[in-house]
Design a protein around this motif. Sequence first.
Motif, PDB file in Angstrom:
ATOM      1  N   SER A 110       0.819  -1.208   0.000  1.00  0.00           N
ATOM      2  CA  SER A 110       0.000   0.000   0.000  1.00  0.00           C
ATOM      3  C   SER A 110       0.859   1.266   0.000  1.00  0.00           C
ATOM      4  O   SER A 110       2.046   1.233   0.328  1.00  0.00           O
ATOM      5  CB  SER A 110      -0.897   0.018   1.234  1.00  0.00           C
ATOM      6  OG  SER A 110      -0.106   0.212   2.399  1.00  0.00           O
ATOM      7  N   GLN A 140      -3.995  -5.266  -7.632  1.00  0.00           N
ATOM      8  CA  GLN A 140      -5.042  -4.258  -7.461  1.00  0.00           C
ATOM      9  C   GLN A 140      -5.704  -3.973  -8.798  1.00  0.00           C
ATOM     10  O   GLN A 140      -5.136  -4.213  -9.861  1.00  0.00           O
ATOM     11  CB  GLN A 140      -4.437  -2.964  -6.905  1.00  0.00           C
ATOM     12  CG  GLN A 140      -3.732  -3.134  -5.578  1.00  0.00           C
ATOM     13  CD  GLN A 140      -4.665  -3.608  -4.484  1.00  0.00           C
ATOM     14  OE1 GLN A 140      -5.735  -3.050  -4.272  1.00  0.00           O
ATOM     15  NE2 GLN A 140      -4.255  -4.652  -3.780  1.00  0.00           N
ATOM     16  N   GLU A 143      -8.203   1.354 -10.924  1.00  0.00           N
ATOM     17  CA  GLU A 143      -8.419   2.569 -10.137  1.00  0.00           C
ATOM     18  C   GLU A 143      -7.478   2.641  -8.932  1.00  0.00           C
ATOM     19  O   GLU A 143      -6.858   3.674  -8.675  1.00  0.00           O
ATOM     20  CB  GLU A 143      -9.878   2.642  -9.676  1.00  0.00           C
ATOM     21  CG  GLU A 143     -10.240   3.963  -9.038  1.00  0.00           C
ATOM     22  CD  GLU A 143     -11.727   4.041  -8.730  1.00  0.00           C
ATOM     23  OE1 GLU A 143     -12.041   4.464  -7.598  1.00  0.00           O
ATOM     24  OE2 GLU A 143     -12.547   3.688  -9.597  1.00  0.00           O
ATOM     25  N   GLU A 144      -7.346   1.541  -8.199  1.00  0.00           N
ATOM     26  CA  GLU A 144      -6.463   1.519  -7.036  1.00  0.00           C
ATOM     27  C   GLU A 144      -4.992   1.692  -7.447  1.00  0.00           C
ATOM     28  O   GLU A 144      -4.235   2.384  -6.778  1.00  0.00           O
ATOM     29  CB  GLU A 144      -6.613   0.196  -6.268  1.00  0.00           C
ATOM     30  CG  GLU A 144      -7.952  -0.001  -5.612  1.00  0.00           C
ATOM     31  CD  GLU A 144      -9.005  -0.615  -6.558  1.00  0.00           C
ATOM     32  OE1 GLU A 144     -10.152  -0.734  -6.127  1.00  0.00           O
ATOM     33  OE2 GLU A 144      -8.675  -0.954  -7.712  1.00  0.00           O
ATOM     34  N   THR A 145      -4.642   1.082  -8.564  1.00  0.00           N
ATOM     35  CA  THR A 145      -3.265   1.187  -9.053  1.00  0.00           C
ATOM     36  C   THR A 145      -2.949   2.616  -9.477  1.00  0.00           C
ATOM     37  O   THR A 145      -1.874   3.138  -9.157  1.00  0.00           O
ATOM     38  CB  THR A 145      -3.043   0.214 -10.231  1.00  0.00           C
ATOM     39  OG1 THR A 145      -3.299  -1.118  -9.770  1.00  0.00           O
ATOM     40  CG2 THR A 145      -1.630   0.308 -10.768  1.00  0.00           C
ATOM     41  N   GLN A 146      -3.872   3.258 -10.170  1.00  0.00           N
ATOM     42  CA  GLN A 146      -3.652   4.643 -10.593  1.00  0.00           C
ATOM     43  C   GLN A 146      -3.534   5.573  -9.394  1.00  0.00           C
ATOM     44  O   GLN A 146      -2.667   6.446  -9.367  1.00  0.00           O
ATOM     45  CB  GLN A 146      -4.783   5.102 -11.522  1.00  0.00           C
ATOM     46  CG  GLN A 146      -4.687   4.500 -12.890  1.00  0.00           C
ATOM     47  CD  GLN A 146      -5.875   4.870 -13.778  1.00  0.00           C
ATOM     48  OE1 GLN A 146      -6.999   5.025 -13.301  1.00  0.00           O
ATOM     49  NE2 GLN A 146      -5.609   4.991 -15.063  1.00  0.00           N
ATOM     50  N   GLU A 147      -4.395   5.386  -8.407  1.00  0.00           N
ATOM     51  CA  GLU A 147      -4.327   6.226  -7.206  1.00  0.00           C
ATOM     52  C   GLU A 147      -3.009   6.018  -6.478  1.00  0.00           C
ATOM     53  O   GLU A 147      -2.373   6.969  -6.034  1.00  0.00           O
ATOM     54  CB  GLU A 147      -5.508   5.947  -6.270  1.00  0.00           C
ATOM     55  CG  GLU A 147      -5.500   6.783  -5.010  1.00  0.00           C
ATOM     56  CD  GLU A 147      -5.515   8.293  -5.246  1.00  0.00           C
ATOM     57  OE1 GLU A 147      -4.996   9.024  -4.377  1.00  0.00           O
ATOM     58  OE2 GLU A 147      -6.018   8.759  -6.288  1.00  0.00           O
ATOM     59  N   PHE A 148      -2.580   4.758  -6.358  1.00  0.00           N
ATOM     60  CA  PHE A 148      -1.298   4.451  -5.726  1.00  0.00           C
ATOM     61  C   PHE A 148      -0.158   5.137  -6.477  1.00  0.00           C
ATOM     62  O   PHE A 148       0.715   5.763  -5.864  1.00  0.00           O
ATOM     63  CB  PHE A 148      -1.079   2.933  -5.692  1.00  0.00           C
ATOM     64  CG  PHE A 148       0.287   2.525  -5.238  1.00  0.00           C
ATOM     65  CD1 PHE A 148       0.622   2.551  -3.890  1.00  0.00           C
ATOM     66  CD2 PHE A 148       1.245   2.111  -6.145  1.00  0.00           C
ATOM     67  CE1 PHE A 148       1.887   2.174  -3.460  1.00  0.00           C
ATOM     68  CE2 PHE A 148       2.507   1.730  -5.725  1.00  0.00           C
ATOM     69  CZ  PHE A 148       2.826   1.762  -4.382  1.00  0.00           C
ATOM     70  N   ASN A 150      -0.295   7.778  -8.490  1.00  0.00           N
ATOM     71  CA  ASN A 150      -0.386   9.234  -8.347  1.00  0.00           C
ATOM     72  C   ASN A 150       0.078   9.695  -6.968  1.00  0.00           C
ATOM     73  O   ASN A 150       0.820  10.676  -6.854  1.00  0.00           O
ATOM     74  CB  ASN A 150      -1.819   9.704  -8.618  1.00  0.00           C
ATOM     75  CG  ASN A 150      -2.202   9.559 -10.080  1.00  0.00           C
ATOM     76  OD1 ASN A 150      -1.339   9.537 -10.962  1.00  0.00           O
ATOM     77  ND2 ASN A 150      -3.482   9.427 -10.347  1.00  0.00           N
ATOM     78  N   GLN A 151      -0.338   9.003  -5.911  1.00  0.00           N
ATOM     79  CA  GLN A 151       0.104   9.359  -4.558  1.00  0.00           C
ATOM     80  C   GLN A 151       1.621   9.208  -4.436  1.00  0.00           C
ATOM     81  O   GLN A 151       2.293  10.063  -3.854  1.00  0.00           O
ATOM     82  CB  GLN A 151      -0.566   8.469  -3.520  1.00  0.00           C
ATOM     83  CG  GLN A 151      -1.997   8.785  -3.226  1.00  0.00           C
ATOM     84  CD  GLN A 151      -2.532   7.834  -2.168  1.00  0.00           C
ATOM     85  OE1 GLN A 151      -2.543   6.619  -2.350  1.00  0.00           O
ATOM     86  NE2 GLN A 151      -2.969   8.391  -1.052  1.00  0.00           N
ATOM     87  N   ARG A 154       3.502  11.972  -6.360  1.00  0.00           N
ATOM     88  CA  ARG A 154       3.413  13.249  -5.632  1.00  0.00           C
ATOM     89  C   ARG A 154       4.369  13.253  -4.440  1.00  0.00           C
ATOM     90  O   ARG A 154       5.069  14.232  -4.183  1.00  0.00           O
ATOM     91  CB  ARG A 154       1.979  13.517  -5.165  1.00  0.00           C
ATOM     92  CG  ARG A 154       1.077  14.093  -6.234  1.00  0.00           C
ATOM     93  CD  ARG A 154      -0.247  14.608  -5.663  1.00  0.00           C
ATOM     94  NE  ARG A 154      -1.012  13.617  -4.939  1.00  0.00           N
ATOM     95  CZ  ARG A 154      -1.911  12.785  -5.496  1.00  0.00           C
ATOM     96  NH1 ARG A 154      -2.144  12.831  -6.785  1.00  0.00           N
ATOM     97  NH2 ARG A 154      -2.572  11.934  -4.740  1.00  0.00           N
TER      98      ARG A 154
END
Length: 160
Positions: A110, A140, A143-148, A150-151, A154
């Motif tokens: 995560s 994952q 959607e979960e992979t993209q959010e991971f 992007n986070q 950043r």
Amino acid sequence: MLWGAPADGDTSTPFLDSIRSQLSSGANITHVLGFNEPDGPHSTGGSSITPETAAAEWKRQIEPLKDEGIKLGAPAVTGSPAGMTWLQDFFDHCDGSCNPDFMPVHFYGSFQGLANKIGEVTAAYPKMEVWVTEWGFDNQGLEETQEFLNQSVRMFDDWR
């Protein structure tokens, strides 16, 4: 990257010789990495070598590259707790003779786990720059992979 170690009793230095040969042929090698997941088994890509063997090979094949002006990346252990133990044992066996310039981090899990791992490595080795050379959020959905991703990006961009 020096992935693993030669067979027992082999005193050759193929990694060191290869880097020096490439340099003499005009290659611009500025950084090398030492040992891919030495605390991990071969079945998952690890080089599965002992800290004692890794320290000896580091001294023979990696540390001399400092004289060539090359920056050295410490062994890239797995993200498991055993990885940090392996790394400490490695430095103990080095007895001050292994001097990496940066600390590679591998982590699969995560975003919070990744941030915690970077914090753990930074706290343990505060004078070394950290390079995240492998990371991912296994098994994952999109959607979960993209959010991971992007986070993570950043965080990497803001880290300093």
